[in-house]
Scaffold this active site. Structure first.
Site, short mmCIF file in Angstrom:
data_model
loop_
_atom_site.label_atom_id
_atom_site.label_comp_id
_atom_site.label_asym_id
_atom_site.label_seq_id
_atom_site.Cartn_x
_atom_site.Cartn_y
_atom_site.Cartn_z
N ASP A 157 0.81 -1.23 0.00
CA ASP A 157 0.00 0.00 0.00
C ASP A 157 0.84 1.27 0.00
OD1 ASP A 157 0.98 -0.36 2.56
OD2 ASP A 157 -0.96 -0.72 3.48
N ASN A 216 -7.54 -2.67 14.17
CA ASN A 216 -8.93 -3.03 13.85
C ASN A 216 -9.01 -4.25 12.93
OD1 ASN A 216 -8.09 -2.00 11.42
ND2 ASN A 216 -9.48 -0.24 11.40
N HIS A 223 -7.14 -4.65 10.15
CA HIS A 223 -6.85 -4.42 8.73
C HIS A 223 -5.53 -5.08 8.32
CE1 HIS A 223 -4.85 -0.23 9.53
NE2 HIS A 223 -3.91 -1.09 9.28
N GLU A 263 -9.59 -1.91 5.25
CA GLU A 263 -10.27 -1.60 6.50
C GLU A 263 -11.52 -2.47 6.67
OE1 GLU A 263 -8.70 0.15 8.54
OE2 GLU A 263 -8.52 2.27 8.02
C1 GLP Z 1 -0.35 0.43 8.59
C2 GLP Z 1 -0.06 -0.41 7.35
C3 GLP Z 1 -0.33 -1.87 7.62
C4 GLP Z 1 0.35 -2.29 8.91
C5 GLP Z 1 -0.25 -1.52 10.06
C6 GLP Z 1 0.26 -1.90 11.43
O1 GLP Z 1 -1.68 0.75 8.73
N1 GLP Z 1 -0.81 -0.01 6.23
O2 GLP Z 1 0.15 -2.63 6.53
O3 GLP Z 1 0.21 -3.66 9.12
O4 GLP Z 1 0.07 -0.15 9.81
O5 GLP Z 1 1.47 -1.28 11.67
P1 GLP Z 1 2.35 -1.40 12.96
O6 GLP Z 1 3.26 -2.54 12.71
O7 GLP Z 1 3.10 -0.10 13.01
O8 GLP Z 1 1.45 -1.61 14.13
#
Ligand code: GLP
Length: 241
Positions: free
Chosen positions: A67, A135, A137, A142
């Protein structure tokens, strides 16, 4: 679903890095699916270390990132393109034209999404790294009543913007939209590695891995995939078993 709970973050990082480097050793032109967020940073550090120590080359590897934020230029230090360069790409020998991220600056996002899916069709992902949002995702898919199969633009939930605000100077700067690979595309990867750490993720880990399969918890769809390897630290895994 294979699951390993590690005592330390370092052990988790090393294990995940070995999985990715192992694939590259076996198949030098492997296609890697990559993720951002704070969880993969240690994994990328370890991959870089293994690359340097063992002379594992990434010159024939292709990568696809999950993404990117919409409206943030790749040279902006908040972009995922910048993050990937900083944590991985500038430290390994991968040619730039083999690196792919959705273009968050595309003027026609539908065209961009279709082009990204066409590239993924042509070069299916051998191993996909995933983190987990609070949440549920994955990528930026989402929770919703419907989920998109392919790459698409998504309006970020406020809770996601708040969770990611720590990387920005203020909440106002956190983008409202992102472009993400769809759950359908993610599930096409041959192997999926879901890496999660921290006590704040324990509840969603339990829900995603042992709860009902529902679009309200996008990560729960991973339960339908034949080869998912879940890597957790003790805190993230504390509500399981
Ligand atoms: C972002 C990314 C996700 C990732 C999530 C959790 O929203 N788009 O791909 O998994 O963050 O990130 P973290 O590892 O910082 O908790």
């Amino acid at each position: 679903m294979e699951m390993i709970i590690f005592d330390t973050q370092q052990e988790l990082d090393a294990y995940a890095a070995e999985l990715f480097v192992g694939i590259v050793k076996e198949k030098p032109d492997a296609v890697l699916g990559l993720a951002t967020g704070s969880t993969p940073i240690g994994i990328y550090d370890k991959i870089v270390e293994l690359h340097k120590q063992n002379n594992v080359s990434f010159k024939d590897v292709t990568t696809f990132n999950l993404d990117e934020y919409v409206g943030i230029k790749p040279d902006n230090d908040q972009s995922y393109a910048y993050y990937m360069k900083q944590h991985l790409f500038s430290h390994i020998d991968i040619p730039e034209n083999q690196i792919h991220l959705p273009n968050g600056m595309a003027s026609d996002v539908e065209l961009e999404s279709n082009a990204y899916d066409a590239m993924l069709e042509a070069r299916p992902v051998d191993i996909q790294l995933l983190g987990l949002g609070h949440n549920g995702h994955i990528g930026f898919n989402e929770p919703d009543v419907n989920l998109s199969g392919g790459t698409h633009v998504v309006k970020l939930k406020e809770e996601t913007r708040e969770a990611n605000a720590r990387f920005f100077d203020s909440m106002d700067e956190v983008p409202e939209y992102a472009i993400t690979m769809g759950v359908g595309s993610i599930l096409k990867a041959n192997t999926i590695v879901l890496a999660v750490r921290g006590a704040d993720k324990a509840e969603i880990v339990k829900e995603a891995l042992t709860g009902p399969i529902t679009t309200n918890v996008p990560a729960s769809l991973l339960q339908t995939h034949a080869r998912v390897i879940v890597l957790l630290d003790r805190e993230a895994g504390r509500m399981l078993s």
